[in-house]
Scaffold this motif. Sequence first.
Motif, PDB file in Angstrom:
ATOM      1  N   SER A   1       1.029  -0.923   0.206  1.00  0.00           N
ATOM      2  CA  SER A   1       0.274  -0.092   0.054  1.00  0.00           C
ATOM      3  C   SER A   1       0.629   1.207  -0.188  1.00  0.00           C
ATOM      4  O   SER A   1       1.526   1.111   1.303  1.00  0.00           O
ATOM      5  CB  SER A   1      -1.118  -0.017   1.262  1.00  0.00           C
ATOM      6  OG  SER A   1      -0.098   0.084   2.549  1.00  0.00           O
ATOM      7  N   PRO A   2       0.470   2.032  -0.525  1.00  0.00           N
ATOM      8  CA  PRO A   2       1.271   3.753  -0.391  1.00  0.00           C
ATOM      9  C   PRO A   2       1.541   3.940   1.317  1.00  0.00           C
ATOM     10  O   PRO A   2       0.326   3.929   1.796  1.00  0.00           O
ATOM     11  CB  PRO A   2      -0.163   4.502  -1.190  1.00  0.00           C
ATOM     12  CG  PRO A   2      -0.820   3.764  -2.295  1.00  0.00           C
ATOM     13  CD  PRO A   2      -1.082   2.725  -1.259  1.00  0.00           C
TER      14      PRO A   2
ATOM     15  N   PRO B   1      -1.440   9.423   1.613  1.00  0.00           N
ATOM     16  CA  PRO B   1      -2.999   8.839   1.622  1.00  0.00           C
ATOM     17  C   PRO B   1      -3.207   9.598   0.122  1.00  0.00           C
ATOM     18  O   PRO B   1      -2.146  10.467  -0.615  1.00  0.00           O
ATOM     19  CB  PRO B   1      -3.445  10.268   3.030  1.00  0.00           C
ATOM     20  CG  PRO B   1      -2.492   9.847   3.584  1.00  0.00           C
ATOM     21  CD  PRO B   1      -1.711  10.266   3.138  1.00  0.00           C
ATOM     22  N   ILE B   2      -3.882   9.076  -0.619  1.00  0.00           N
ATOM     23  CA  ILE B   2      -4.478   9.065  -2.057  1.00  0.00           C
ATOM     24  C   ILE B   2      -5.586   9.645  -1.451  1.00  0.00           C
ATOM     25  O   ILE B   2      -6.406   9.436  -0.851  1.00  0.00           O
ATOM     26  CB  ILE B   2      -4.686   8.098  -2.555  1.00  0.00           C
ATOM     27  CG1 ILE B   2      -3.537   6.945  -3.042  1.00  0.00           C
ATOM     28  CG2 ILE B   2      -5.486   7.946  -4.420  1.00  0.00           C
ATOM     29  CD1 ILE B   2      -4.228   5.153  -3.209  1.00  0.00           C
ATOM     30  N   ARG B   3      -5.496  11.161  -2.718  1.00  0.00           N
ATOM     31  CA  ARG B   3      -6.301  11.200  -2.998  1.00  0.00           C
ATOM     32  C   ARG B   3      -7.140  11.858  -3.770  1.00  0.00           C
ATOM     33  O   ARG B   3      -7.325  11.076  -5.083  1.00  0.00           O
ATOM     34  CB  ARG B   3      -6.368  13.574  -3.102  1.00  0.00           C
ATOM     35  CG  ARG B   3      -5.354  13.775  -2.141  1.00  0.00           C
ATOM     36  CD  ARG B   3      -5.967  14.826  -1.219  1.00  0.00           C
ATOM     37  NE  ARG B   3      -4.767  15.309  -0.249  1.00  0.00           N
ATOM     38  CZ  ARG B   3      -4.797  15.330   0.992  1.00  0.00           C
ATOM     39  NH1 ARG B   3      -6.241  14.657   1.928  1.00  0.00           N
ATOM     40  NH2 ARG B   3      -4.165  15.509   2.156  1.00  0.00           N
ATOM     41  N   ILE B   4      -8.660  11.243  -2.964  1.00  0.00           N
ATOM     42  CA  ILE B   4      -9.542  10.840  -4.282  1.00  0.00           C
ATOM     43  C   ILE B   4     -10.455  11.751  -4.978  1.00  0.00           C
ATOM     44  O   ILE B   4     -11.145  12.718  -4.562  1.00  0.00           O
ATOM     45  CB  ILE B   4     -10.655   9.321  -3.375  1.00  0.00           C
ATOM     46  CG1 ILE B   4     -10.267   8.709  -3.421  1.00  0.00           C
ATOM     47  CG2 ILE B   4     -11.690   9.214  -4.817  1.00  0.00           C
ATOM     48  CD1 ILE B   4      -9.412   7.907  -4.256  1.00  0.00           C
TER      49      ILE B   4
ATOM     50  N   SER C   1      -1.383   5.683   7.672  1.00  0.00           N
ATOM     51  CA  SER C   1      -0.986   4.810   6.147  1.00  0.00           C
ATOM     52  C   SER C   1       0.332   4.430   5.839  1.00  0.00           C
ATOM     53  O   SER C   1       0.967   4.473   5.423  1.00  0.00           O
ATOM     54  CB  SER C   1      -1.553   6.936   5.134  1.00  0.00           C
ATOM     55  OG  SER C   1      -1.858   6.296   4.318  1.00  0.00           O
ATOM     56  N   ALA C   2       0.805   5.769   6.547  1.00  0.00           N
ATOM     57  CA  ALA C   2       2.249   5.055   6.818  1.00  0.00           C
ATOM     58  C   ALA C   2       2.812   4.092   7.494  1.00  0.00           C
ATOM     59  O   ALA C   2       3.523   3.343   6.936  1.00  0.00           O
ATOM     60  CB  ALA C   2       2.996   6.491   6.855  1.00  0.00           C
ATOM     61  N   GLU C   3       2.536   3.839   8.484  1.00  0.00           N
ATOM     62  CA  GLU C   3       2.379   2.616   9.023  1.00  0.00           C
ATOM     63  C   GLU C   3       1.806   1.016   9.259  1.00  0.00           C
ATOM     64  O   GLU C   3       2.398  -0.082   9.584  1.00  0.00           O
ATOM     65  CB  GLU C   3       2.737   2.775  10.574  1.00  0.00           C
ATOM     66  CG  GLU C   3       3.195   3.833  11.081  1.00  0.00           C
ATOM     67  CD  GLU C   3       4.089   4.389  12.049  1.00  0.00           C
ATOM     68  OE1 GLU C   3       3.439   4.153  13.446  1.00  0.00           O
ATOM     69  OE2 GLU C   3       5.317   5.534  12.794  1.00  0.00           O
TER      70      GLU C   3
ATOM     71  N   TYR D   1      -6.345  -2.043  -4.024  1.00  0.00           N
ATOM     72  CA  TYR D   1      -5.841  -2.784  -2.312  1.00  0.00           C
ATOM     73  C   TYR D   1      -6.761  -2.950  -1.416  1.00  0.00           C
ATOM     74  O   TYR D   1      -7.755  -3.248  -1.197  1.00  0.00           O
ATOM     75  CB  TYR D   1      -5.400  -1.256  -1.968  1.00  0.00           C
ATOM     76  CG  TYR D   1      -4.724  -0.648  -2.487  1.00  0.00           C
ATOM     77  CD1 TYR D   1      -3.411  -0.704  -2.078  1.00  0.00           C
ATOM     78  CD2 TYR D   1      -5.063   0.323  -4.030  1.00  0.00           C
ATOM     79  CE1 TYR D   1      -2.093  -0.419  -3.845  1.00  0.00           C
ATOM     80  CE2 TYR D   1      -4.331   1.310  -4.428  1.00  0.00           C
ATOM     81  CZ  TYR D   1      -2.162   1.629  -3.989  1.00  0.00           C
ATOM     82  OH  TYR D   1      -1.806   1.901  -4.921  1.00  0.00           O
ATOM     83  N   ASP D   2      -6.206  -4.284  -0.626  1.00  0.00           N
ATOM     84  CA  ASP D   2      -6.565  -5.066  -0.236  1.00  0.00           C
ATOM     85  C   ASP D   2      -7.471  -4.228   1.159  1.00  0.00           C
ATOM     86  O   ASP D   2      -9.023  -4.565   1.566  1.00  0.00           O
ATOM     87  CB  ASP D   2      -5.440  -6.044   0.844  1.00  0.00           C
ATOM     88  CG  ASP D   2      -5.761  -6.635  -0.046  1.00  0.00           C
ATOM     89  OD1 ASP D   2      -6.840  -7.556  -0.070  1.00  0.00           O
ATOM     90  OD2 ASP D   2      -4.232  -8.080  -0.012  1.00  0.00           O
TER      91      ASP D   2
END
Length: 137
Positions: free
Chosen positions: A32-33, A36-39, A78-80, A52-53
């Motif tokens: 995973s990234p 965060p992804i901006r939607i 998101s990072a961890e 992504y799962d």
Amino acid sequence: MTDDIEEIRRQKLAELRDRAETGGAEKSASKSPSEPIRITDGAELSETVVEYDLVLADFYADWCGPCEMLEPIVDTISAETGATVAKIDIDANQQLAAEYGVRGVPTLVLFADGQPAERLVGMQDEARLRSVIETHT
């Protein structure tokens, strides 16, 4: 529009199942990234959820105080963790927020294996978010 999103979701799930059955490339959800992804629309959210799962969708608003307090926690998640975080501005995406029944912010929806699995409304602490994510890993 909802029918289009569902059709995209069905197609992507079918593609992923075909890959798994034929021994093809591993699902990209394994990584995973870290940010965060901006939607920006429903199709983008659908693609992210299929790719992504685990996806933690953060429905927020810039004017929302609790949303601002939650942001560093969501960034850490998101990072961890293995969850992909998708940030959705409800003011810019009112139709998407309505589609997911967002009536207050922040609202967090955890998608597991392409389906909504958990919904959390209001400020959440990091331990609670980690616990919910671990339940679905």
